[in-house]
Design a protein around this motif. Structure first.
Motif, PDB file in Angstrom:
ATOM      1  N   ALA A 304      12.410  -7.449  -6.709  1.00 20.49           N
ATOM      2  CA  ALA A 304      13.323  -6.602  -7.477  1.00 20.49           C
ATOM      3  C   ALA A 304      14.783  -6.837  -7.105  1.00 20.49           C
ATOM      4  O   ALA A 304      15.691  -6.391  -7.817  1.00 20.49           O
ATOM      5  N   GLY A 305      15.024  -7.521  -5.995  1.00 20.90           N
ATOM      6  CA  GLY A 305      16.393  -7.794  -5.574  1.00 20.90           C
ATOM      7  C   GLY A 305      17.096  -6.589  -4.983  1.00 20.90           C
ATOM      8  O   GLY A 305      18.328  -6.506  -4.997  1.00 20.90           O
ATOM      9  N   VAL A 306      16.324  -5.632  -4.436  1.00 16.79           N
ATOM     10  CA  VAL A 306      16.921  -4.423  -3.866  1.00 16.79           C
ATOM     11  C   VAL A 306      16.811  -4.393  -2.345  1.00 16.79           C
ATOM     12  O   VAL A 306      17.111  -3.377  -1.721  1.00 16.79           O
ATOM     13  N   ARG A 332      15.324  -4.329 -11.654  1.00 17.69           N
ATOM     14  CA  ARG A 332      16.338  -3.651 -10.836  1.00 17.69           C
ATOM     15  C   ARG A 332      17.104  -2.611 -11.664  1.00 17.69           C
ATOM     16  O   ARG A 332      17.358  -1.492 -11.195  1.00 17.69           O
ATOM     17  N   LYS A 333      17.426  -2.957 -12.898  1.00 17.49           N
ATOM     18  CA  LYS A 333      18.147  -2.032 -13.770  1.00 17.49           C
ATOM     19  C   LYS A 333      17.318  -0.790 -14.057  1.00 17.49           C
ATOM     20  O   LYS A 333      17.817   0.339 -14.003  1.00 17.49           O
ATOM     21  N   THR A 334      16.031  -0.989 -14.355  1.00 17.08           N
ATOM     22  CA  THR A 334      15.140   0.143 -14.634  1.00 17.08           C
ATOM     23  C   THR A 334      15.024   1.057 -13.423  1.00 17.08           C
ATOM     24  O   THR A 334      15.068   2.286 -13.540  1.00 17.08           O
ATOM     25  N   LEU A 335      14.876   0.463 -12.235  1.00 18.95           N
ATOM     26  CA  LEU A 335      14.714   1.258 -11.016  1.00 18.95           C
ATOM     27  C   LEU A 335      15.930   2.135 -10.747  1.00 18.95           C
ATOM     28  O   LEU A 335      15.786   3.309 -10.375  1.00 18.95           O
ATOM     29  N   TYR A 336      17.118   1.589 -10.937  1.00 17.85           N
ATOM     30  CA  TYR A 336      18.323   2.387 -10.690  1.00 17.85           C
ATOM     31  C   TYR A 336      18.571   3.410 -11.799  1.00 17.85           C
ATOM     32  O   TYR A 336      19.248   4.415 -11.573  1.00 17.85           O
ATOM     33  N   GLN A 354      18.954  13.264   0.639  1.00 20.84           N
ATOM     34  CA  GLN A 354      19.895  14.085   1.403  1.00 20.84           C
ATOM     35  C   GLN A 354      19.926  13.682   2.876  1.00 20.84           C
ATOM     36  O   GLN A 354      20.972  13.763   3.528  1.00 20.84           O
ATOM     37  N   LYS A 355      18.796  13.233   3.380  1.00 26.88           N
ATOM     38  CA  LYS A 355      18.745  12.759   4.765  1.00 26.88           C
ATOM     39  C   LYS A 355      19.646  11.541   4.940  1.00 26.88           C
ATOM     40  O   LYS A 355      20.391  11.452   5.925  1.00 26.88           O
ATOM     41  N   LYS A 356      19.592  10.614   4.000  1.00 21.58           N
ATOM     42  CA  LYS A 356      20.433   9.413   4.082  1.00 21.58           C
ATOM     43  C   LYS A 356      21.910   9.760   3.935  1.00 21.58           C
ATOM     44  O   LYS A 356      22.762   9.157   4.600  1.00 21.58           O
ATOM     45  N   ILE A 357      22.196  10.730   3.086  1.00 18.87           N
ATOM     46  CA  ILE A 357      23.586  11.165   2.928  1.00 18.87           C
ATOM     47  C   ILE A 357      24.088  11.786   4.228  1.00 18.87           C
ATOM     48  O   ILE A 357      25.222  11.535   4.664  1.00 18.87           O
ATOM     49  N   SER A 358      23.235  12.585   4.873  1.00 24.46           N
ATOM     50  CA  SER A 358      23.609  13.231   6.142  1.00 24.46           C
ATOM     51  C   SER A 358      23.806  12.216   7.262  1.00 24.46           C
ATOM     52  O   SER A 358      24.502  12.499   8.241  1.00 24.46           O
ATOM     53  N   GLN A 359      23.192  11.047   7.116  1.00 24.05           N
ATOM     54  CA  GLN A 359      23.355   9.979   8.113  1.00 24.05           C
ATOM     55  C   GLN A 359      24.623   9.169   7.893  1.00 24.05           C
ATOM     56  O   GLN A 359      24.877   8.207   8.616  1.00 24.05           O
ATOM     57  N   GLY A 360      25.402   9.560   6.892  1.00 28.57           N
ATOM     58  CA  GLY A 360      26.663   8.875   6.619  1.00 28.57           C
ATOM     59  C   GLY A 360      26.582   7.802   5.563  1.00 28.57           C
ATOM     60  O   GLY A 360      27.556   7.085   5.329  1.00 28.57           O
ATOM     61  N   LYS A 361      25.419   7.697   4.901  1.00 26.31           N
ATOM     62  CA  LYS A 361      25.282   6.708   3.841  1.00 26.31           C
ATOM     63  C   LYS A 361      26.025   7.167   2.590  1.00 26.31           C
ATOM     64  O   LYS A 361      26.132   8.365   2.317  1.00 26.31           O
ATOM     65  N   GLY A 362      26.528   6.224   1.827  1.00 24.71           N
ATOM     66  CA  GLY A 362      27.153   6.543   0.555  1.00 24.71           C
ATOM     67  C   GLY A 362      26.110   6.838  -0.508  1.00 24.71           C
ATOM     68  O   GLY A 362      24.905   6.599  -0.308  1.00 24.71           O
ATOM     69  N   HIS A 363      26.562   7.342  -1.648  1.00 29.21           N
ATOM     70  CA  HIS A 363      25.637   7.702  -2.730  1.00 29.21           C
ATOM     71  C   HIS A 363      24.807   6.502  -3.174  1.00 29.21           C
ATOM     72  O   HIS A 363      23.576   6.591  -3.296  1.00 29.21           O
ATOM     73  N   ARG A 364      25.466   5.374  -3.407  1.00 29.19           N
ATOM     74  CA  ARG A 364      24.749   4.198  -3.901  1.00 29.19           C
ATOM     75  C   ARG A 364      23.791   3.656  -2.849  1.00 29.19           C
ATOM     76  O   ARG A 364      22.685   3.198  -3.166  1.00 29.19           O
ATOM     77  N   ALA A 366      22.299   5.426  -0.481  1.00 29.99           N
ATOM     78  CA  ALA A 366      21.177   6.365  -0.405  1.00 29.99           C
ATOM     79  C   ALA A 366      20.224   6.149  -1.576  1.00 29.99           C
ATOM     80  O   ALA A 366      19.001   6.246  -1.417  1.00 29.99           O
ATOM     81  N   GLN A 367      20.781   5.853  -2.732  1.00 31.20           N
ATOM     82  CA  GLN A 367      19.948   5.529  -3.886  1.00 31.20           C
ATOM     83  C   GLN A 367      19.081   4.303  -3.600  1.00 31.20           C
ATOM     84  O   GLN A 367      17.897   4.267  -3.951  1.00 31.20           O
ATOM     85  N   GLY A 368      19.682   3.295  -2.981  1.00 27.35           N
ATOM     86  CA  GLY A 368      18.950   2.075  -2.653  1.00 27.35           C
ATOM     87  C   GLY A 368      17.768   2.350  -1.738  1.00 27.35           C
ATOM     88  O   GLY A 368      16.689   1.784  -1.913  1.00 27.35           O
ATOM     89  N   HIS A 369      17.969   3.231  -0.743  1.00 26.93           N
ATOM     90  CA  HIS A 369      16.864   3.604   0.148  1.00 26.93           C
ATOM     91  C   HIS A 369      15.752   4.282  -0.644  1.00 26.93           C
ATOM     92  O   HIS A 369      14.558   4.027  -0.399  1.00 26.93           O
TER      93      HIS A 369
END
Length: 394
Positions: A304-306, A332-336, A354-364, A366-369
């Motif tokens: 998927a290239g992610v 990849r487009k469908t997944l996002y 929200q856990k990834k955001i709290s760890q300092g990750k950006g929105h995009r 966190a979406q990738g995770h």
């Protein structure tokens, strides 16, 4: 085992036969036409070998190989599809500076002659053609959506010139009245020069739905005070663009209806994941293909290239990298596109985001995770034919 490498062309193909045990070229590269006569010629050359002892390889490129692939699969031959980048890389690794159809057949045999653990091809099966139509339909849907965005942007540009206040009169764009007015008049000046009864006809619509609060009188009053300029060229473009947008919307509706039929017939377990629709589910399944071609979830994440790009050199290790963006761009487009509703409708994904955001990750990021977590779940559901159960994720 006999390895048969086929180099695909538009009007003719080339093939050669290699003995895997000795590495000897049993049959030198020879061409055959891309028609029934040519296919029969190939069959005559290989039918002396038992089908169980033959592995046929060809590049998975373009569409010229479809007819030959279907012909061989119907005869129950084992066919391996190879990424063209793989054969190109293999040729360069061997120091090859010459590329032609005959040498490519031998190169394909070399790719086939790799250990099972390192095989650089995937086996195609007859049932993969069941996914072919679904893939074409979902990709056509994506392409039409992109065209719709292009035409929509051009339409807004034209509206900003002839009637810049027009959009502020509506809560949402591209409704029935909105499109009727643009198609009928095309500019503020045309609305001002038209009698109120003609304008009212654009407001008369049949069917369900809430009626807009805007009245014909309010529209005409706004048109009188508009700062828009009169432009014959822009008005013509507006009317043409409206027709094109309406046509594309009809085509998308037709495609989506057929996709839903395929989805209901397949009844895949991934549809049990909240946030995945018939279209997105069909798109994911069609792009992934046969799940048995993947041995672990990381392979579909890579496809998927992610997967996050890892860069390390000597004592330096990059801390912030993007995803690889290799593999299927449609997947990849469908997944996002679906990850936001998946996060919204599933408490487990929402908590993970929200856990990834709290760890300092950006929105995009966190979406990738979340996308990678979703792919791991999809792999498990397809491998076990199990319905999604959020309780098991806790």
């Amino acid at each position: 085992m006999k390895l048969i490498g086929i180099d695909i062309g538009k009007n003719k193909h080339f093939f050669c036969i290699m003995d895997q045990q000795t590495g000897e070229i049993v049959s030198l590269p020879v061409s055959f036409s891309n028609d029934k006569e040519g296919f029969d010629f190939l069959l005559q050359k290989i039918k002396s070998y038992q089908k169980e002892s033959v592995l046929i390889g060809m590049e998975d490129t373009g569409h010229y190989h479809f007819a030959l692939l279907k012909y061989l699969l119907d005869l129950q031959y084992t066919v391996a599809l190879i990424n063209p980048k793989t054969t190109d890389f293999n040729r360069k690794m061997q120091g090859g500076i010459t590329k032609n159809d005959k040498l490519d057949t031998i190169n394909i045999c070399d790719v086939l002659d790799t250990p099972e653990r390192k095989k650089q091809y995937r086996i195609s099966k007859v049932n993969s053609f069941d996914l072919y139509e679904q893939k074409q339909l979902t990709r056509h849907h994506h392409n039409l959506k992109e065209q719709l965005n292009v035409y929509g942007n051009r339409l807004q540009k034209c509206i900003d010139i002839v009637f810049p206040e027009f959009n502020s009169l509506f809560k949402s764009k591209y409704g029935t009245v909105y499109m009727n007015l643009l198609k009928t008049f095309g500019s503020a000046e045309a609305i001002v020069d038209t009698d109120i009864r003609t304008i009212r006809k654009c407001f008369d619509i049949n069917g369900r739905g809430n009626r807009i609060a805007l009245t014909p009188e309010q529209l005409k009053q706004c048109a009188k005070s508009s700062i828009g300029i009169s432009s014959t060229a822009e008005i013509i473009q507006i009317k043409h663009l409206v027709n094109q947008i309406e046509l594309i919307n009809k085509q998308i509706a037709e495609i989506d209806k057929k996709i839903e039929e395929f989805s209901l017939k397949t009844n895949s377990p991934i549809l049990s994941i909240p946030g995945i629709s018939h279209f997105s589910g069909t798109s994911i399944l069609a792009e992934l293909g046969d799940i048995s071609n993947y041995k672990k979830p990381s392979q579909i994440i890579k496809f998927a290239g992610v997967a996050p790009l890892h860069y390390e050199s000597s004592q330096f290790t990059a801390q912030h990298t993007s995803i690889t963006k290799k593999g299927s761009k449609y997947l990849r487009k469908t997944l996002y596109q679906i990850i936001l509703p998946v996060i919204r409708y599933n408490p487990v994904f929402k908590a993970y985001y929200q856990k990834k955001i709290s760890q300092g990750k950006g929105h995009r990021c966190a979406q990738g995770h979340c996308v990678r977590k979703l792919l791991r779940i999809i792999y498990h559901l397809l491998s076990t034919n199990q319905k999604f159960d959020p309780v098991l994720l806790r």
